[in-house]
Design a protein around this motif. Structure first.
Motif, PDB file in Angstrom:
ATOM      1  N   PRO A 160       4.040  -4.196  -7.772  1.00  7.55           N
ATOM      2  CA  PRO A 160       3.620  -3.446  -6.584  1.00  7.55           C
ATOM      3  C   PRO A 160       4.445  -2.184  -6.302  1.00  7.55           C
ATOM      4  O   PRO A 160       5.648  -2.148  -6.545  1.00  7.55           O
ATOM      5  CB  PRO A 160       3.804  -4.453  -5.449  1.00  7.55           C
ATOM      6  N   VAL A 161       3.757  -1.175  -5.753  1.00  3.81           N
ATOM      7  CA  VAL A 161       4.378   0.061  -5.274  1.00  3.81           C
ATOM      8  C   VAL A 161       3.852   0.258  -3.858  1.00  3.81           C
ATOM      9  O   VAL A 161       2.683  -0.015  -3.599  1.00  3.81           O
ATOM     10  CB  VAL A 161       3.903   1.259  -6.136  1.00  3.81           C
ATOM     11  N   VAL A 162       4.699   0.742  -2.963  1.00  2.17           N
ATOM     12  CA  VAL A 162       4.209   1.002  -1.607  1.00  2.17           C
ATOM     13  C   VAL A 162       4.037   2.505  -1.429  1.00  2.17           C
ATOM     14  O   VAL A 162       4.936   3.282  -1.759  1.00  2.17           O
ATOM     15  CB  VAL A 162       5.182   0.470  -0.539  1.00  2.17           C
ATOM     16  N   CYS A 163       2.875   2.887  -0.930  1.00  4.04           N
ATOM     17  CA  CYS A 163       2.621   4.298  -0.631  1.00  4.04           C
ATOM     18  C   CYS A 163       2.687   4.473   0.885  1.00  4.04           C
ATOM     19  O   CYS A 163       2.029   3.749   1.619  1.00  4.04           O
ATOM     20  CB  CYS A 163       1.235   4.688  -1.141  1.00  4.04           C
ATOM     21  N   VAL A 164       3.522   5.411   1.313  1.00  7.11           N
ATOM     22  CA  VAL A 164       3.673   5.676   2.739  1.00  7.11           C
ATOM     23  C   VAL A 164       3.042   7.025   3.010  1.00  7.11           C
ATOM     24  O   VAL A 164       3.422   8.021   2.403  1.00  7.11           O
ATOM     25  CB  VAL A 164       5.163   5.721   3.120  1.00  7.11           C
ATOM     26  N   GLU A 165       2.086   7.040   3.938  1.00  6.48           N
ATOM     27  CA  GLU A 165       1.347   8.282   4.162  1.00  6.48           C
ATOM     28  C   GLU A 165       1.401   8.602   5.646  1.00  6.48           C
ATOM     29  O   GLU A 165       1.080   7.765   6.482  1.00  6.48           O
ATOM     30  CB  GLU A 165      -0.098   8.008   3.752  1.00  6.48           C
ATOM     31  N   VAL A 166       1.846   9.813   5.985  1.00  2.00           N
ATOM     32  CA  VAL A 166       1.808  10.241   7.387  1.00  2.00           C
ATOM     33  C   VAL A 166       1.010  11.528   7.408  1.00  2.00           C
ATOM     34  O   VAL A 166       1.427  12.528   6.829  1.00  2.00           O
ATOM     35  CB  VAL A 166       3.217  10.481   7.954  1.00  2.00           C
ATOM     36  N   GLY A 167      -0.148  11.498   8.089  1.00  2.00           N
ATOM     37  CA  GLY A 167      -0.996  12.683   8.062  1.00  2.00           C
ATOM     38  C   GLY A 167      -1.414  12.940   6.626  1.00  2.00           C
ATOM     39  O   GLY A 167      -1.975  12.079   5.955  1.00  2.00           O
ATOM     40  N   GLU A 168      -1.071  14.134   6.136  1.00  2.00           N
ATOM     41  CA  GLU A 168      -1.489  14.489   4.775  1.00  2.00           C
ATOM     42  C   GLU A 168      -0.404  14.180   3.738  1.00  2.00           C
ATOM     43  O   GLU A 168      -0.639  14.304   2.562  1.00  2.00           O
ATOM     44  CB  GLU A 168      -1.795  15.993   4.704  1.00  2.00           C
ATOM     45  N   SER A 221       0.310  -1.918  -9.948  1.00  2.00           N
ATOM     46  CA  SER A 221       0.441  -1.308 -11.282  1.00  2.00           C
ATOM     47  C   SER A 221      -0.001   0.149 -11.320  1.00  2.00           C
ATOM     48  O   SER A 221      -0.917   0.507 -12.031  1.00  2.00           O
ATOM     49  CB  SER A 221      -0.353  -2.117 -12.319  1.00  2.00           C
ATOM     50  N   LYS A 222       0.700   0.952 -10.535  1.00  2.00           N
ATOM     51  CA  LYS A 222       0.458   2.399 -10.595  1.00  2.00           C
ATOM     52  C   LYS A 222       1.423   2.976 -11.618  1.00  2.00           C
ATOM     53  O   LYS A 222       2.574   2.575 -11.679  1.00  2.00           O
ATOM     54  CB  LYS A 222       0.742   2.980  -9.207  1.00  2.00           C
ATOM     55  N   ASN A 223       0.953   3.867 -12.427  1.00  2.00           N
ATOM     56  CA  ASN A 223       1.903   4.573 -13.288  1.00  2.00           C
ATOM     57  C   ASN A 223       1.449   6.014 -13.438  1.00  2.00           C
ATOM     58  O   ASN A 223       0.543   6.466 -12.756  1.00  2.00           O
ATOM     59  CB  ASN A 223       2.036   3.885 -14.649  1.00  2.00           C
ATOM     60  N   LEU A 224       2.108   6.734 -14.353  1.00  2.00           N
ATOM     61  CA  LEU A 224       1.817   8.169 -14.472  1.00  2.00           C
ATOM     62  C   LEU A 224       0.353   8.407 -14.788  1.00  2.00           C
ATOM     63  O   LEU A 224      -0.237   9.391 -14.364  1.00  2.00           O
ATOM     64  CB  LEU A 224       2.680   8.778 -15.573  1.00  2.00           C
ATOM     65  N   THR A 250      -4.499  -0.025  -8.438  1.00  2.00           N
ATOM     66  CA  THR A 250      -5.532  -0.568  -7.567  1.00  2.00           C
ATOM     67  C   THR A 250      -4.913  -0.917  -6.227  1.00  2.00           C
ATOM     68  O   THR A 250      -3.768  -1.374  -6.169  1.00  2.00           O
ATOM     69  CB  THR A 250      -6.140  -1.840  -8.180  1.00  2.00           C
ATOM     70  N   LEU A 251      -5.679  -0.728  -5.183  1.00  2.00           N
ATOM     71  CA  LEU A 251      -5.158  -0.979  -3.838  1.00  2.00           C
ATOM     72  C   LEU A 251      -5.163  -2.471  -3.567  1.00  2.00           C
ATOM     73  O   LEU A 251      -6.181  -3.133  -3.721  1.00  2.00           O
ATOM     74  CB  LEU A 251      -6.051  -0.256  -2.822  1.00  2.00           C
TER      75      LEU A 251
END
Length: 2026
Positions: free
Chosen positions: A266-274, A317-320, A325-326
């Protein structure tokens, strides 16, 4: 219901004259007509009717006054008749004949005869409709103190009104509602009572009432609306909404748990606005631990910021190459976080869900901290609770309070029906071309609606070229409910091939359209029209105000209205038909009926312009006119958007086109005689010059009017309800401001005023309930209308009850707290009053010059809406309002927007056309109407102008005394201020005073011949306002604006006496505003005096009535002589400038001001030259003193002469004291000097010395107090010799701790438990349910170190915070209970001194607790009974969660620091710019006292006259000091590198010393532990500012500053709080708690006593010590290293030091041994914390004995451990593979294990092939070496982050062991079967057998004891493997038998063991069946196994069968031959 009064006659009048009578009830008064030349009888014979909304109360009064009428002078009162309406209420009808009383309360002959009827609804009057009278149940009578004080809540009592007329301020005296005794006072004089007087009266009236129940009616300030004709102007000018600000969003992603999916990365994506940021990837785990920190910086307006969405998503499983997948995501808006307490969520779990599949349920949890910081917010990091609390996920969800943890999915339907009134958007020239060619004229706008919600956008279809588009569509969002996003944005946009632009925007605030209470309702809205406002409607290609259409800032023009609805449906996700995606959908929706939004009504808007002044000179050259618009009605320039003229039919669709109104056809309403065309603009006029900045329009006697007819749906009820609430809120706000003001100016009895305010509030609330309840059931009321009404009524009813209860709890002591609670009422009211569903659009008033729009004002329609019921009427309806016009949009920001564009006095009235007859009622009287020719003679036809024929002439006197704290407008940091005063069309200036921020002008400005139009009595009640603007005079260019304030003058009519109480007027402070921020105060007084006429003029006046050609009246020469003389002090020779006259200027007395000059610090360069020879000039009220010159600032910046003084005359009233100015100049060569910087001390109050009256009394009270305290401490009355106070320090119950784990030194595994109290033990026992006690290894003294002490102290601090929170929560609950159930607070048992300790917001330990602590620490540890283990008490210190300065008042106990400022103040509203303006600091102090002083002070022993009041001050010669700085650790640093981390190190600067600890930087850490001490030798005063900075180490480039903190060491060093070296809790001479100070406690104590000239210390036998008259007791034995006891007095001395604050006269709290937490700030990001630093500073003078070595606070080294895990067997593992030949299930099992954070070092067992039963035998050993910090329960790992990393990063992660079971595959990837994760500190004990091992063991639900491997050392048992099946259910997939064995590195070396089954200490081979031989190596064998093993019996059966068949076959085969043989004769 109504009250009718028929006034028949007044008889027995004296003399002959014109008579007029005034009848008043509930504050609404009617005048009769004037009866001319009556002699003894005046037959008025008039009937007056008051429509009333609530029943008349038996104590309400009716008042009739009879006057002699005079055209020129004000009317003279003949007499008054008052009656209580009790009888009328009882009987319904009454005739009365009674005599009048005069103003001396004596009866006169004149009598009046009246008839009164009190009728219920029977007939209507005039054109009123029945429905407009309000029935209501009996309004509850309030229990008010004074019977005569009863009043209808909406009106003030008579005395109050009189008071308001008096226009006196809050400060002149306390005023009380009318009291019987004062009835004889003239109606015009306020009943002024002194406060003491009031007590007596109250006692008399209330029959000996407790003064604690008295309440006061309104005391009104000057800016308050004085009578009913004018509204209160708004002082703040600038819109604050659209201004961008700095925000920082910081998010820490800590860990995730229970992620759904097998073996994920797992990878965590943090998004604020754009903006997006990602964490690192964690491999193959469902519960990754990140602890990564992200910061997002924004510079946007607040609205934009709070609508941004924070989205946290976990990606697998995000990579370059691939985006991954979410797994699940979570979103909320920034506003939700910002509205949390402290603007943050801390350590909370976000629930992840999959937006693509809403039926799926929860996808895991993510633990995060989220914080949003605006400029100037500081975030407190909450105390970190124990890890155990946080593992309770359900209890710590990331949701605001009140949101249920189980949120459901819901559909939000936003229905878009239609729009109207859109503006022209003719972008294309093509349209004109097309028109020319084809001749068709299409509408030039292609609208569609876009809806934005929770980060998703939806839009309707585009309606091509339509100004009245019809959509009937709905946009559907699927989102969790309740949503964590506050607003839905609905925007009409114009579709265009080039760029789509917004036409208008509306936000639906979900909090306002729903209610989450138990009687609440889901969000619902409409169908209702919403009005959209934005930029002006004339289209330009580049619209400069486009932002306004996007919803930023205040719209300046009506754009369109849109009919929308909103509904929410909660989804049942189990329903299979549901579409599971959350994509936005667009559907058709059913159209709504035309009349659903209300019946179309014709509204009438009337406005009259009474004055237009202060017109900015830029607009002065062209003619100016004004335009008023409501919607598109009245907008002639760009309102119409239809070429076609539609006829308006009643109840039609309400197309608001102005064009059709302008060409109004007469067939429409021909039957009505009042056919008129709207007139919305005034005729253009050329402005006249007022002065060089402003112009005015000559609206003298002729006032232009406008009137507009418009059609709207009738939804007045909404506005009415909002108005009632607004009025309650306004009254409350005004009252609370009064209370604040009274507290600020220390007026007596603010609590009484607060009671009055709460009384008004509760009656107001009950009044709302009765008024709002009589709701007519319109068909057009939406669901929201009904629900809101219900909830508003509920809320206000409870608020009324609570206010009542609160009132009874208001005491002198509780006032602050109760005031806070009352503030909450105010916020709630304002929130409730804001109506989300619009009805009538706002009114815009535009100033036009040359047909161009220049400036505007926006007036909410509800404020001027008319209603018969007074409370429902808009607050400005039918009143004269002062309006300041401002520039539109961004032009209005900053200085440009602060200049007034125009000041308007405007009268507005808006109501139904049929109620129109009231529309002129509120105008100032004395005018004739001028109508259009066709309207002549028609009643109620609106006039186009008013002609005033009454004119009064006045003289205005403005007494400008002084101003303070003005804005610094010049680069010198000072200003050259002058004031400009505007009144009507005149203006005057004061003189310019150079270089000051506190000018004392002392100037009288006289405005002669001020002409005001209207009736005399109204002038007196209601003069126009005066505007005062302060400017800075510049030699070149125009003056700079510095601020503005308003005032109302006190008015004297010509027939009144100039005498107290009203005259002469008092000086008062007026707050000066600059934009939205305050910019100082003005001290001034204003009086308006009517000029009398002489006889000749009166004769002329009488002629003029008949003959219009007689010239205007002129004031006769006699006129002015009647005015009071202007007598100023004559000795001033100021030429033409008049000083303020004697009666008004303050009374002065002689004061002496002593100044202590200590030194100057940190002076910056002036004009690039260094300051070398500075001097300080002090000035106050024109007098002053200069310091001695510092000869060489570099060498010694202190002054040689310490104390100087000067005498000055200051006002007796301390509030009027002028500021004291401190200016520092640098003396250069040739007698030049330059200003370095200046500082103004605005309030001298804290420096005023008041000699004590009687010393004896002073002492005795102190002694009494302390006696009480001693009694408390000893738990009984003290029986000691008089005068001695014994402070006993004996053991008491220890503070309750939540069984605190105190983590210890690295080389011990032990944990000290602090003995919990008995009851808690019981609880624990119950909890443990028979779990066996774990044996603790007891630590000994030698194992403890400084860190043990630190962690123990932190626990205590958290405990205190927790208790405080609990106490606060408890108090709050109690409040709630009290408020709802009316429990009296006083009856609850007082919670000892502990409660009081908590009440102080400081985290001081209550003193008792401290004593307990010391006690326990000082008790020698006696060997106890063996079975009870000897628990060790760890000594503690104080951990301050903030700077030491805040705790000890900046150490300014005698030495104050004044910041010197220079340079202009920046224009961007914030004070952060102040930092840059500081050019140095002046250290010193001052003392102000009246002379002469009493002798006893100067005659005291050792009094040195040179030092005046500053006795006993140390010398300020340079002194050498050893400074020792201990830096413990930093927390939450701002990341400085791209990877979101930093490499921090410490830099310390002091004077020339600069220590950079660069080589010891800590790699990639945001919470580094430094644990270092630094020694620096410094010389005060040259080097006294210590800077501790944290820098970020960079391999290339320069290092960046993360943040720094500055400490003024000098103030600490010289402070009486003794901040040189903290006083420890105990005295010991060895061990971790060794005494640090070179001076022992006894030495410190004797020094303190000597300095304070105290008697003592006297040590007595039995552990007693006496200081002055205090006796302390304590232990007297001391233990050295060898355990030897010896006698000592140190403990006793230390006890006294701990209680030093109790010593009389000189006592103060001494700084304890401590660690302080200081915020780190970065000059580039002012005001936003960049992290915190924990440190402390010790200082030792070099001339004293040297201190010992520094304490070792080096961070604990992690201890090396080895964990050996033996996997013995598995069982019941699920079978994954099918056999090739037989299709049989089997598994090739192996087990994998690793310690969390060390996935790369994972270890696997060998494979147990082909297990058919799920059983596997392994006997396999893993070995995991690791480093462990026992104190933090974390494993420490050092590894490089990536191949490019320069060095290793240290991670701290929880100690968790993961075991997984896999199925090995040869060709494909191995299959993951299940896993278990064990937290090595607390995991469930394994089951004894596989059978007993259940799933609950893994989920933590099992009732088994939790164990820690660090205590148990060796554990064996069975644990379950768990995984999730397809339905996301957790299932058990196997069991493992394992053994965990923990060894320290040393033990592991002594008894080594091999990996796997290797030597040494090999494990035996597992006993596995042979199947596992690989089949292709030995096929036969394996076939034998495969087939024989399973099909043995089958094979045997087949064999038998075959044999049988064979035999049968053979039988049949051989039988024929055999038979033949037999037959043929064998």
């Amino acid at each position: 219901m109504a009250l009718l009064v028929h006034l028949k006659t007044v008889t027995d009048l004296r003399g002959k004259g014109d008579r007029i009578a005034k009848v008043a009830f509930r504050g609404l008064s009617f005048y009769t007509r004037v009866l001319e030349n009556c002699e003894d009888e005046a037959p008025f014979d008039e009937t007056f009717r008051w429509p009333i909304a609530s029943s008349i109360d038996v104590n309400e009064m009716l008042e009739i006054q009879v006057f002699n009428y005079s055209k020129v002078f004000s009317n003279r009162l003949i007499g008054t008749f008052r009656m209580v309406l009790q009888k009328v209420v009882e009987e319904g009808q009454l005739e009365v004949m009674d005599t009048l009383i005069d103003d001396n309360n004596s009866v006169i002959q004149t009598s009046v005869s009246i008839e009164i009827r009190y009728q219920a609804m029977d007939g209507t009057v005039g054109a009123w409709n029945d429905e407009e009278f309000l029935e209501s149940p009996n309004a509850q009578a309030e229990d008010v103190l004074l019977p005569s004080h009863r009043q209808s809540p909406s009106k003030a009592s008579a005395a109050e009104r009189a008071l308001r007329r008096a226009g006196k301020g809050v400060f002149s005296a306390m005023k009380l509602g009318k009291v019987r005794k004062d009835d004889h006072r003239k109606q015009d004089e306020p009943a002024v009572l002194e406060a003491e007087d009031l007590d007596r009266k109250a006692m008399r009236l209330g029959g000996g009432l407790d003064p604690d129940t008295i309440s006061l009616a309104s005391v009104t300030a000057v800016t308050t609306n004085v009578s009913n004709k004018r509204s209160k102007p708004d002082i703040k000018m600038e819109p604050s909404a659209g201004r961008p600000m700095d925000y920082q969003v910081s998010i820490t992603v800590i860990e995730a748990r229970q992620l759904v999916g097998l073996n994920m990365d797992p990878v965590v994506c943090v998004e604020v606005g754009e903006e997006k940021k990602y964490t690192s990837m964690k491999e193959s785990t469902n519960c990754p631990y990140y602890n990564e920190y992200f910061v997002f910086d924004f510079h946007v307006p607040p609205d934009v910021m709070f609508d941004k969405i924070i989205k946290l998503s976990v990606i697998h499983s995000k990579n370059l190459l691939r985006s991954g997948t979410l797994v699940g995501s979570f979103k909320m808006d920034v506003g939700t976080v910002y509205s949390q307490p402290e603007h943050q969520f801390y350590h909370k779990w976000a629930i992840l869900s999959d937006p693509e599949d809403i039926t799926a349920g929860l996808k895991g949890y993510l633990k995060v901290d989220v914080a949003v910081v605006g400029k100037g917010d500081n975030i407190k990091t909450p105390h970190k609770a124990n890890e155990t609390d946080e593992d309770d996920i359900e209890g710590n969800l990331l949701l605001p309070d009140g949101v249920p943890p189980e949120r459901q999915w819901a559909r939000f339907y936003i229905k878009i029906y239609r729009a109207e009134g859109l503006p022209r958007m003719n972008t294309s020239i093509m349209a004109n071309v097309k028109k020319a060619l084809i001749g068709e004229n299409k509408d030039l706008v292609d609208p569609y609606v876009q809806v934005v919600f929770a980060g998703q956008k939806g839009k309707t279809s585009v309606q091509k070229s339509s100004y009245e588009p019809l959509w009937n569509e709905q946009v559907v969002f699927t989102e969790m409910f309740p949503p964590l996003c506050k607003r839905i944005k609905v925007q009409i946009r114009d579709s265009d091939k080039v760029n789509d632009v917004a036409i208008g925007t509306h936000f639906i605030d979900l909090r306002k359209v729903s209610n989450e209470g138990d009687k609440g309702f889901l969000p619902t809205f409409g169908p209702a029209w919403v009005n959209m406002y934005g930029s002006t409607r004339n289209y330009t290609l580049m619209d400069e105000h486009q932002d306004l259409n996007e919803g930023l800032g205040e719209g300046v023009s009506f754009r369109a209205r849109l009919l929308i609805g909103l509904s929410v449906e909660i989804l049942d996700t189990s329903n299979p038909e549901i579409t599971s995606s959350t994509e936005v959908q667009l559907e058709q929706s059913t159209p709504v009926a035309d009349n659903c939004t209300g019946k179309m009504e014709e509204f009438f808007l009337f406005g009259s312009f009474l004055e237009a002044t202060m017109i900015d000179r830029k607009n002065g050259d062209k003619p100016i006119n004004f335009e008023v618009t409501i919607g598109n009605y009245g907008n002639e320039i760009d309102g119409m958007s239809k070429p076609v003229i539609k006829k308006k039919k009643e109840g039609g669709a309400g197309n608001e086109e102005a064009s059709e109104l302008l060409q109004n056809s007469s067939d429409e309403e021909g039957n009505e005689e009042e056919e008129f065309v709207s007139i919305s603009t005034t005729p253009p006029m050329k402005p006249l010059i007022t002065d060089r900045n402003y112009f005015h329009l000559p609206y003298f006697d002729k006032k232009p009017c406008i009137y507009i007819k418009s059609w709207w749906q009738d939804q007045r009820r909404r506005l009415y309800n909002a108005n009632i609430m607004d009025k309650i809120a306004d009254k409350l706000e005004e009252g609370l401001n009064d209370v604040h003001e009274m507290m600020k100016t220390e007026k007596p009895h603010p609590e009484r005023r607060l009671r009055g305010v709460l009384e008004e509030l509760s009656s107001g609330c009950l009044r709302f309930v009765t008024l709002a309840n009589k709701d007519q059931n319109h068909s057009s009321r939406t669901r929201l209308d009904r629900e809101r009404l219900k909830s508003c009524m509920r809320e206000l009813e409870t608020m009324g009850q609570q206010a009542k209860t609160l009132r009874s709890q208001v005491k002198k002591t509780t006032i602050r707290e109760k005031l806070k609670q009352s503030q909450n009422f105010l916020q709630k009211l304002r929130f409730l009053a804001d109506e989300p569903q619009h009805s009538i659009p706002d009114i815009f008033l535009w100033m036009m010059s040359n047909n161009k729009r220049i400036a505007y004002a926006r007036i909410p329609s509800k404020d001027i809406l008319y209603s018969i019921v007074d409370e429902e009427m808009g607050k400005d309806c039918g009143k004269v309002k002062t309006v300041f016009l401002k520039l539109p949009g961004k032009k209005g920001f900053g200085p440009a927007g602060w200049t007034v564009q125009a000041k308007m006095e405007i009268y507005l009235w808006l109501g139904l056309n049929k109620q129109r007859k009231e529309f002129l009622s509120g105008l100032p009287c004395g005018f004739e109407e001028r109508k259009l020719p066709k309207g002549q003679g028609i009643l109620f036809f609106p006039p186009i102008s008013l002609l005033y024929n009454k004119k009064q002439v006045f003289q205005l006197r403005v007494h400008m005394y002084q101003a303070r704290s003005l804005f610094a407008a010049d680069s010198s940091g000072l200003s050259d201020p002058f004031a400009r005063v505007f009144f009507i069309t005149q203006s005057q200036c004061t003189e310019v005073l150079n270089e000051t921020l506190c000018p004392t002008w002392d100037q009288l400005l006289v405005f002669d011949n001020v002409e005001l139009y209207g009736e005399v009595h109204e002038m007196r009640d209601d003069p126009p306002i005066i505007v005062i603007e302060i400017y800075d005079q510049d030699t070149v260019g125009k003056a700079d604006f510095m601020g503005r304030t308003f005032a109302k003058p006190v008015v004297k009519m010509s027939d009144e006496e100039y005498c107290p109480p009203r005259f002469p007027p008092q000086l008062e402070y007026y707050q000066i505003y600059r934009g939205n921020s305050t910019a100082g105060d003005l001290l001034a007084a204003f009086e308006l005096l009517q000029l009398p006429y002489d006889d000749e003029e009166i004769r002329r006046a009488l002629l003029a009535v008949t003959d219009p050609c007689v010239p205007q009246i002129k004031i006769g020469p006699a006129g002015k002589s009647d005015l009071p003389p202007i007598d100023g002090p004559t000795d001033l020779d100021r030429g033409p400038i008049l000083p303020v006259p004697l009666g008004i200027r303050p009374v002065l007395s002689k004061y002496r001001v002593e100044i202590l000059f200590w030194g100057l610090r940190d002076l910056k360069r002036v004009n690039l030259a260094q300051v070398d020879r500075p001097r300080v000039d002090i000035e106050c009220a024109g007098k002053g003193v200069q310091s001695s010159l510092i000869q060489n600032y570099k060498k010694n910046p202190n002054f040689s002469t310490l104390v100087k003084w000067f005498e000055v005359d200051l006002p007796e009233n301390e509030l009027l004291h002028p500021p004291l100015n401190i200016r520092v100049v640098d003396c250069r060569a040739f007698g030049r000097y330059t200003l370095v910087g200046s500082h103004a001390v605005n309030s001298l109050r804290k420096f005023i010395y008041r000699p004590p009256d009687k010393k004896a009394q002073h002492w005795s009270t102190a002694a009494k107090l302390l006696n009480a305290y001693a009694t408390l401490a000893n738990g009984g009355p003290s029986s000691r010799p008089a005068g001695e106070i014994v402070v006993n320090v004996e053991p008491e119950v220890p503070i309750k701790k939540m069984e605190t784990m105190v983590k210890l030194e690295a080389n011990s595994d032990a944990v000290v438990k602090v003995e919990p109290s008995e009851e808690e033990k019981e609880k624990k026992k119950k909890k443990k349910k028979g779990a066996e006690e774990i044996e603790d290894d007891e630590p000994d003294e030698s194992m403890l170190d400084w860190w043990s002490k630190y962690f123990a102290s932190i626990e205590t601090m958290k405990e205190h915070l927790r208790q405080q929170e609990a106490a606060a929560a408890e108090a709050e609950e109690k409040e709630e209970m009290d408020l709802t159930e009316e429990i009296r607070l006083d009856d609850s048992p007082v919670k000892g001194s502990k409660g009081q300790g908590k009440a102080k917001e400081k985290i001081k330990m209550p003193k008792e607790d401290k004593k307990k602590k010391q006690q326990q620490q000082q008790q020698p540890q006696q060997p106890e009974v063996p079975e009870k283990k000897n628990k060790l008490k760890i000594d503690e210190m104080k951990v301050y969660p903030k700077e030491l300065e805040t705790e000890f008042d900046n150490f300014e106990d005698w030495l104050h620091t004044f910041n010197l400022l220079r340079g202009k103040i920046g224009d961007d509203d914030d004070n952060a710019a102040d930092e840059e303006r500081i050019v140095g600091r002046f250290k010193g102090s001052m003392c102000v006292y009246k002379v002469p002083l009493p002798d006893d002070i100067t005659k005291e022993a050792g009094y040195d006259p040179n030092f005046g009041m500053f006795q006993g001050i140390p010398s300020n010669d340079p002194i050498n000091v050893l400074v020792r700085v201990y830096v413990v650790r930093a927390t939450d640093l701002h990341p400085a590198d791209i990877n979101g981390k930093a490499d921090p190190y410490v830099v310390i600067k002091l004077g020339k010393t600069d220590i950079k600890d660069k080589e010891n930087y800590i790699s990639k850490q945001l919470n580094p532990v430094f644990g270092k001490s630094f020694d620096i030798e410094a010389t005060f005063p040259m080097e006294s500012m210590l800077t501790v900075a944290i820098y970020d180490w960079d391999l290339v480039g320069s290092d960046d500053l993360i943040g720094e903190t500055k400490i003024d060491l000098e103030n600490r060093y010289y402070s009486k709080h003794r901040a040189t070296c903290g006083v420890s809790g105990t005295y010991s001479i060895h061990g971790y708690n060794i005494w640090r100070d070179p001076q022992k406690p006894t030495q410190i104590l004797s020094k303190l006593c000597k300095e304070g000239k105290l008697d003592g210390p006297h040590y007595g036998p039995g552990g007693r010590v006496k200081v002055v008259n205090r006796v302390f007791t304590g232990p007297t034995e001391l233990e050295d290293e060898n355990g030897q006891k010896k006698q000592t007095e140190e403990h006793l001395a230390l006890t006294v030091l701990h209680h030093w604050e109790e010593i009389p006269r000189v006592g103060c709290k001494l700084v304890p041994e401590h660690v302080e937490t200081r915020p780190l700030l970065n000059p580039d990001k002012p005001g936003i914390e960049q992290g915190r630093l924990e440190l402390w500073v010790d200082m030792f003078p070099m001339d004293m004995p040297a201190p010992g070595p520094a304490i070792d606070i080096a961070p604990r080294k992690p201890k090396k451990y080895e964990l050996r895990v033996i996997v013995w067997n598995t069982d019941e593992v699920i079978l994954e593979d099918d056999d090739y030949f037989t299709g049989e299930k089997s598994s090739d099992i192996f087990v994998r294990g690793w310690l969390k954070g060390q996935q790369e070092d994972k270890q696997d067992t060998d494979v147990h092939y082909h297990s058919l039963t799920g059983e596997g035998n392994f006997n396999w050993r893993y070995i995991f070496p690791f480093d462990y910090l026992a104190a933090e329960e974390k494993i420490v790992i050092s590894k490089k982050e990536s191949m490019f990393s320069w060095d290793e990063t240290e991670y701290k992660i929880p100690a968790r062991l993961t075991l997984q079971v896999w199925d090995a595959d040869h060709f494909s990837a191995d299959d993951f079967l299940g896993a278990i994760e064990l937290d090595l500190n607390r995991f469930p004990r394994g089951a004894k057998t596989a059978k007993q091992c259940s799933m609950e063991l893994g989920t933590g639900e099992a009732e088994v004891p939790m164990i820690s491997i660090f205590k148990q050392k060796r554990v064996k048992g069975w644990w379950p493997f768990l995984a999730r099946d397809e339905n996301d259910e957790i299932e058990i997939t196997g069991k493992v038998e394992a053994e965990l064995h923990l060894l320290t590195a040393e033990e592991a070396e002594k008894s080594p063991a091999g990996l796997a089954r290797n030597e040494p200490d090999p494990l035996e081979k597992p006993n596995r069946p042979d199947t596992s031989f690989i089949w292709f190596l030995n096929p036969l064998k394996s076939i034998r196994y495969f087939i024989w093993h399973t099909y043995r019996w089958l094979l045997l059966k087949i064999l038998l069968l075959v044999l049988l068949l064979l035999m049968v076959g053979l039988f049949f085969y051989s039988m024929p031959g055999y038979l033949v043989k037999k037959l043929l004769g064998a």
